[in-house]
Write a protein that holds these residues in place. Structure first.
Motif, PDB file in Angstrom:
ATOM      1  N   SER A  11      13.893   7.710   6.224  1.00  0.00           N
ATOM      2  CA  SER A  11      12.854   8.562   6.801  1.00  0.00           C
ATOM      3  C   SER A  11      11.590   7.760   7.057  1.00  0.00           C
ATOM      4  CB  SER A  11      12.553   9.765   5.902  1.00  0.00           C
ATOM      5  OG  SER A  11      11.749   9.397   4.811  1.00  0.00           O
ATOM      6  N   ASP A  12      11.347   6.751   6.228  1.00  0.00           N
ATOM      7  CA  ASP A  12      10.190   5.880   6.453  1.00  0.00           C
ATOM      8  C   ASP A  12      10.344   5.085   7.747  1.00  0.00           C
ATOM      9  OD1 ASP A  12       9.161   6.759   4.080  1.00  0.00           O
ATOM     10  OD2 ASP A  12       9.773   4.999   2.948  1.00  0.00           O
TER      11      ASP A  12
ATOM     12  N   PHE B 273       8.546  17.326  -4.777  1.00  0.00           N
ATOM     13  CA  PHE B 273       7.183  17.858  -4.848  1.00  0.00           C
ATOM     14  C   PHE B 273       6.172  16.844  -4.316  1.00  0.00           C
ATOM     15  CE2 PHE B 273       8.764  20.568  -8.552  1.00  0.00           C
ATOM     16  CZ  PHE B 273       8.996  21.656  -7.738  1.00  0.00           C
ATOM     17  N   LEU B 274       6.370  15.568  -4.638  1.00  0.00           N
ATOM     18  CA  LEU B 274       5.483  14.519  -4.152  1.00  0.00           C
ATOM     19  C   LEU B 274       5.537  14.438  -2.623  1.00  0.00           C
ATOM     20  CD1 LEU B 274       3.628  12.100  -4.877  1.00  0.00           C
ATOM     21  CD2 LEU B 274       5.681  10.702  -4.977  1.00  0.00           C
ATOM     22  N   LEU B 275       6.739  14.524  -2.062  1.00  0.00           N
ATOM     23  CA  LEU B 275       6.884  14.465  -0.606  1.00  0.00           C
ATOM     24  C   LEU B 275       6.245  15.670   0.080  1.00  0.00           C
ATOM     25  CD1 LEU B 275      10.553  13.186  -0.276  1.00  0.00           C
ATOM     26  CD2 LEU B 275       8.475  11.962   0.346  1.00  0.00           C
ATOM     27  N   ILE B 276       6.439  16.857  -0.472  1.00  0.00           N
ATOM     28  CA  ILE B 276       5.853  18.060   0.131  1.00  0.00           C
ATOM     29  C   ILE B 276       4.335  17.966   0.128  1.00  0.00           C
ATOM     30  CG2 ILE B 276       5.516  20.550  -0.173  1.00  0.00           C
ATOM     31  CD1 ILE B 276       8.476  20.622  -1.191  1.00  0.00           C
ATOM     32  N   ALA B 277       3.751  17.556  -0.998  1.00  0.00           N
ATOM     33  CA  ALA B 277       2.290  17.437  -1.091  1.00  0.00           C
ATOM     34  C   ALA B 277       1.763  16.388  -0.118  1.00  0.00           C
ATOM     35  CB  ALA B 277       1.886  17.092  -2.523  1.00  0.00           C
TER      36      ALA B 277
ATOM     37  N   SER C 283      -5.729   3.791  14.010  1.00  0.00           N
ATOM     38  CA  SER C 283      -4.453   4.466  14.229  1.00  0.00           C
ATOM     39  C   SER C 283      -4.184   5.467  13.112  1.00  0.00           C
ATOM     40  CB  SER C 283      -3.311   3.442  14.294  1.00  0.00           C
ATOM     41  OG  SER C 283      -2.075   4.117  14.343  1.00  0.00           O
ATOM     42  N   ASP C 284      -4.316   6.762  13.424  1.00  0.00           N
ATOM     43  CA  ASP C 284      -3.987   7.800  12.449  1.00  0.00           C
ATOM     44  C   ASP C 284      -2.504   7.810  12.137  1.00  0.00           C
ATOM     45  OD1 ASP C 284      -6.569   8.611  12.184  1.00  0.00           O
ATOM     46  OD2 ASP C 284      -6.367  10.449  13.345  1.00  0.00           O
ATOM     47  N   GLY C 285      -1.676   7.506  13.132  1.00  0.00           N
ATOM     48  CA  GLY C 285      -0.236   7.475  12.917  1.00  0.00           C
ATOM     49  C   GLY C 285       0.162   6.412  11.916  1.00  0.00           C
ATOM     50  N   LEU C 286      -0.366   5.205  12.067  1.00  0.00           N
ATOM     51  CA  LEU C 286      -0.052   4.123  11.136  1.00  0.00           C
ATOM     52  C   LEU C 286      -0.658   4.405   9.763  1.00  0.00           C
ATOM     53  CD1 LEU C 286       1.373   1.429  10.790  1.00  0.00           C
ATOM     54  CD2 LEU C 286      -0.758   0.292  11.470  1.00  0.00           C
ATOM     55  N   LEU C 287      -1.849   4.971   9.741  1.00  0.00           N
ATOM     56  CA  LEU C 287      -2.481   5.347   8.473  1.00  0.00           C
ATOM     57  C   LEU C 287      -1.644   6.405   7.752  1.00  0.00           C
ATOM     58  CD1 LEU C 287      -4.987   4.718   6.796  1.00  0.00           C
ATOM     59  CD2 LEU C 287      -6.180   6.525   8.023  1.00  0.00           C
ATOM     60  N   ALA C 288      -1.152   7.413   8.478  1.00  0.00           N
ATOM     61  CA  ALA C 288      -0.286   8.442   7.881  1.00  0.00           C
ATOM     62  C   ALA C 288       0.994   7.810   7.360  1.00  0.00           C
ATOM     63  CB  ALA C 288       0.042   9.521   8.908  1.00  0.00           C
ATOM     64  N   ASP C 289       1.535   6.860   8.114  1.00  0.00           N
ATOM     65  CA  ASP C 289       2.741   6.179   7.669  1.00  0.00           C
ATOM     66  C   ASP C 289       2.460   5.354   6.412  1.00  0.00           C
ATOM     67  OD1 ASP C 289       5.501   5.736   8.025  1.00  0.00           O
ATOM     68  OD2 ASP C 289       5.086   3.773   8.904  1.00  0.00           O
ATOM     69  N   GLY C 290       1.271   4.778   6.312  1.00  0.00           N
ATOM     70  CA  GLY C 290       0.879   4.040   5.112  1.00  0.00           C
ATOM     71  C   GLY C 290       0.760   4.941   3.896  1.00  0.00           C
ATOM     72  N   VAL C 291       0.203   6.132   4.102  1.00  0.00           N
ATOM     73  CA  VAL C 291       0.118   7.103   3.010  1.00  0.00           C
ATOM     74  C   VAL C 291       1.522   7.532   2.597  1.00  0.00           C
ATOM     75  CG1 VAL C 291      -0.660   9.434   2.411  1.00  0.00           C
ATOM     76  CG2 VAL C 291      -2.205   7.875   3.594  1.00  0.00           C
ATOM     77  N   HIS C 292       2.394   7.680   3.581  1.00  0.00           N
ATOM     78  CA  HIS C 292       3.797   7.998   3.293  1.00  0.00           C
ATOM     79  C   HIS C 292       4.408   6.888   2.435  1.00  0.00           C
ATOM     80  CE1 HIS C 292       8.018   9.070   5.096  1.00  0.00           C
ATOM     81  NE2 HIS C 292       7.940   9.321   3.818  1.00  0.00           N
ATOM     82  N   THR C 293       4.130   5.639   2.761  1.00  0.00           N
ATOM     83  CA  THR C 293       4.645   4.516   1.989  1.00  0.00           C
ATOM     84  C   THR C 293       4.071   4.524   0.573  1.00  0.00           C
ATOM     85  OG1 THR C 293       4.902   3.215   4.008  1.00  0.00           O
ATOM     86  CG2 THR C 293       4.910   2.003   1.944  1.00  0.00           C
ATOM     87  N   LEU C 294       2.791   4.900   0.432  1.00  0.00           N
ATOM     88  CA  LEU C 294       2.184   5.014  -0.889  1.00  0.00           C
ATOM     89  C   LEU C 294       2.909   6.070  -1.722  1.00  0.00           C
ATOM     90  CD1 LEU C 294      -0.069   4.324  -2.910  1.00  0.00           C
ATOM     91  CD2 LEU C 294      -1.508   6.011  -1.747  1.00  0.00           C
ATOM     92  N   ALA C 295       3.231   7.201  -1.110  1.00  0.00           N
ATOM     93  CA  ALA C 295       3.993   8.239  -1.806  1.00  0.00           C
ATOM     94  C   ALA C 295       5.374   7.708  -2.185  1.00  0.00           C
ATOM     95  CB  ALA C 295       4.116   9.490  -0.941  1.00  0.00           C
ATOM     96  N   ASP C 296       5.963   6.899  -1.311  1.00  0.00           N
ATOM     97  CA  ASP C 296       7.263   6.299  -1.601  1.00  0.00           C
ATOM     98  C   ASP C 296       7.182   5.372  -2.806  1.00  0.00           C
ATOM     99  OD1 ASP C 296       8.275   7.567   0.559  1.00  0.00           O
ATOM    100  OD2 ASP C 296       8.311   5.801   1.847  1.00  0.00           O
ATOM    101  N   LEU C 297       6.110   4.609  -2.884  1.00  0.00           N
ATOM    102  CA  LEU C 297       5.932   3.692  -4.004  1.00  0.00           C
ATOM    103  C   LEU C 297       5.874   4.467  -5.318  1.00  0.00           C
ATOM    104  CD1 LEU C 297       5.529   0.748  -4.806  1.00  0.00           C
ATOM    105  CD2 LEU C 297       3.074   1.072  -4.462  1.00  0.00           C
ATOM    106  N   ALA C 298       5.139   5.569  -5.307  1.00  0.00           N
ATOM    107  CA  ALA C 298       5.079   6.417  -6.506  1.00  0.00           C
ATOM    108  C   ALA C 298       6.451   7.016  -6.795  1.00  0.00           C
ATOM    109  CB  ALA C 298       4.043   7.519  -6.308  1.00  0.00           C
ATOM    110  N   ALA C 299       7.157   7.451  -5.757  1.00  0.00           N
ATOM    111  CA  ALA C 299       8.496   8.021  -5.934  1.00  0.00           C
ATOM    112  C   ALA C 299       9.467   6.975  -6.469  1.00  0.00           C
ATOM    113  CB  ALA C 299       9.006   8.595  -4.616  1.00  0.00           C
TER     114      ALA C 299
ATOM    115  N   MET D 286       7.488  15.960   8.982  1.00  0.00           N
ATOM    116  CA  MET D 286       8.741  15.323   8.609  1.00  0.00           C
ATOM    117  C   MET D 286       8.803  15.037   7.105  1.00  0.00           C
ATOM    118  SD  MET D 286      10.322  11.932  10.358  1.00  0.00           S
ATOM    119  CE  MET D 286       9.765  10.738   9.165  1.00  0.00           C
ATOM    120  N   ILE D 287       7.706  14.536   6.558  1.00  0.00           N
ATOM    121  CA  ILE D 287       7.661  14.234   5.129  1.00  0.00           C
ATOM    122  C   ILE D 287       7.843  15.516   4.314  1.00  0.00           C
ATOM    123  CG2 ILE D 287       6.210  13.375   3.240  1.00  0.00           C
ATOM    124  CD1 ILE D 287       4.796  11.600   5.371  1.00  0.00           C
ATOM    125  N   ALA D 288       7.097  16.567   4.680  1.00  0.00           N
ATOM    126  CA  ALA D 288       7.181  17.832   3.940  1.00  0.00           C
ATOM    127  C   ALA D 288       8.580  18.437   4.046  1.00  0.00           C
ATOM    128  CB  ALA D 288       6.128  18.815   4.451  1.00  0.00           C
ATOM    129  N   ARG D 289       9.184  18.372   5.217  1.00  0.00           N
ATOM    130  CA  ARG D 289      10.537  18.926   5.411  1.00  0.00           C
ATOM    131  C   ARG D 289      11.557  18.178   4.567  1.00  0.00           C
ATOM    132  NH1 ARG D 289      14.985  17.996   8.709  1.00  0.00           N
ATOM    133  NH2 ARG D 289      16.154  19.855   9.221  1.00  0.00           N
TER     134      ARG D 289
END
Length: 194
Positions: free
Chosen positions: A134-135, A65-69, A13-29, A167-170
């Motif tokens: 947003s998550d 900046f983290l979200l846009i990247a 699932s690319d969608g779930l994988l993308a959401d996981g990467v989003h969560t990883l960015a959230d953890l850093a944020a 959505m993340i970049a926006r």
């Protein structure tokens, strides 16, 4: 986050994988939010309100900046895979279970952080709360993509990943723009009050 990435990868699932990467960015944020709040608390104890405001602005800009990247990388990766979607295996049901779990967990996190933000009047925590919301929305998009893929529309999961990336970049852009504007509006309002 580990569950999202692992199950997203194992369940195709690319969608779930993308959401996981989003969560990883959230953890850093979130780590950045904690560091900025620590610096802000130190500045507040020293009665240095300018530094407190500056730390919150810098923290909000770094999160943006983290979200846009993260959003641009997710979008780029998902669009690169759209062409091969027809040859990809169908998404497994375990991805849907994880996506639904994440929707519920992130919505609960949003409500908790927002209540703390209102009590402490922290703009940084408000930004973090909306980030959690947003998550939950991105997990909902991932779930819809997974359902579409399970129904036979294989490309829907990859398109869900692309939508999550946009959505993340926006959200990162909007947060950064607000922090940027606030940093210029603050001195003008302080000067007007004198």
């Amino acid at each position: 986050m580990i569950m999202q990435i692992a199950i997203g990868w194992l369940a195709y699932s690319d969608g779930l994988l993308a959401d996981g990467v989003h969560t990883l960015a959230d953890l850093a944020a979130d780590g950045m939010v904690l560091a900025v709040l620590r610096l802000s608390a130190t500045a507040a104890h020293r009665s240095v309100n300018d530094q407190y405001d500056r730390y919150e602005t810098i923290g909000s800009l770094l999160i943006s900046f983290l979200l846009i990247a993260t959003g641009m990388e997710t979008l780029w990766s998902s669009l690169g895979h759209v062409a091969s979607a027809a040859t990809t295996s169908s998404v497994h049901a375990s991805a849907l279970v994880v996506a639904v779990f994440v929707i519920v967990a992130k919505e609960a996190l949003f409500r908790y952080i927002m209540s703390v933000a209102k009590r402490t009047r922290s703009t940084l925590l408000v930004a973090s709360a909306w980030h959690a919301r947003s998550d939950a929305i991105s997990a909902l998009i991932a779930a819809v993509g997974i359902l579409g893929c399970m129904a036979g529309l294989v490309i829907s999961d990859r398109l869900a990943a692309a939508i999550i990336g946009i959505m993340i970049a926006r959200m990162g852009f909007n947060l950064g723009w607000k922090a940027f504007k606030d940093s210029f509006d603050r001195p003008a309002s302080e000067t007007a009050g004198q």
